[in-house]
Design an enzyme around this catalytic site. Structure first.
Site, PDB file in Angstrom:
ATOM      1  N   CYS A 116     -25.883 -20.759  39.261  1.00 39.30           N
ATOM      2  CA  CYS A 116     -24.742 -21.730  39.802  1.00 39.30           C
ATOM      3  C   CYS A 116     -23.559 -20.896  40.110  1.00 39.30           C
ATOM      4  O   CYS A 116     -22.609 -20.413  39.593  1.00 39.30           O
ATOM      5  CB  CYS A 116     -24.525 -22.516  38.211  1.00 39.30           C
ATOM      6  SG  CYS A 116     -23.044 -23.560  38.594  1.00 39.30           S
ATOM      7  N   CYS A 175     -20.212 -22.045  38.747  1.00 38.65           N
ATOM      8  CA  CYS A 175     -20.085 -21.455  37.331  1.00 38.65           C
ATOM      9  C   CYS A 175     -19.529 -19.879  37.623  1.00 38.65           C
ATOM     10  O   CYS A 175     -18.695 -19.495  36.630  1.00 38.65           O
ATOM     11  CB  CYS A 175     -21.453 -21.001  36.748  1.00 38.65           C
ATOM     12  SG  CYS A 175     -22.049 -22.917  36.213  1.00 38.65           S
TER      13      CYS A 175
END
Length: 100
Positions: free
Chosen positions: A30, A33
Site C-alpha cells: 500500500c 501506507c
C-alpha cells in the site's frame, strides 16, 4: 516505540497498555501506507505514544475484528479504549488532533 502486533499479543500490547497507542493497520503493498508511516513514527515519538503496526495480510482476523475495509487505517487507543480513528492518508496535524 514500535511494536509489531498479531492476534497473540494484541491484548497485552494494546488493550492492557496504560497510555496512548496508535494502531496502524497497513499493507506492505500500500503506497499511502508507506507515505503515512514516517508521519505516524514522528508523532508517536514526539507525543510519547506506543506505535502498534498490524499488517492486514498477515492478520486478517484482527482486520475483520475492527472492520478494516480500507487502508491505511489508524485506530487510537488510550488506556485500552479506542478513542479515535482515521482512514486514508492524513497530515501530521490531523494525527496530532486525533491523539489529543
Amino acid at each position: 516505540m514500535e511494536v509489531v502486533i498479531n492476534k497473540d499479543n494484541f491484548e497485552e500490547e494494546v488493550l492492557k497498555y496504560q497510555g496512548t497507542v496508535i494502531v496502524d493497520f497497513f499493507g506492505t503493498w500500500c503506497m499511502p501506507c508507506k507515505m503515512l508511516k514516517p508521519i505516524v513514527e514522528k508523532v508517536a515519538k514526539e507525543y510519547d505514544c506506543k506505535l502498534a503496526t498490524i499488517d492486514v495480510d498477515d492478520n486478517p482476523e484482527l482486520a475483520k475484528q475492527f472492520g478494516i475495509l480500507s487502508i491505511p487505517n489508524l485506530r487510537i487507543f488510550k488506556d485500552g479504549k479506542e478513542i479515535n480513528s482515521s482512514v486514508g492518508l492524513i497530515s501530521e496535524n490531523k494525527l496530532i488532533e486525533l491523539i489529543k
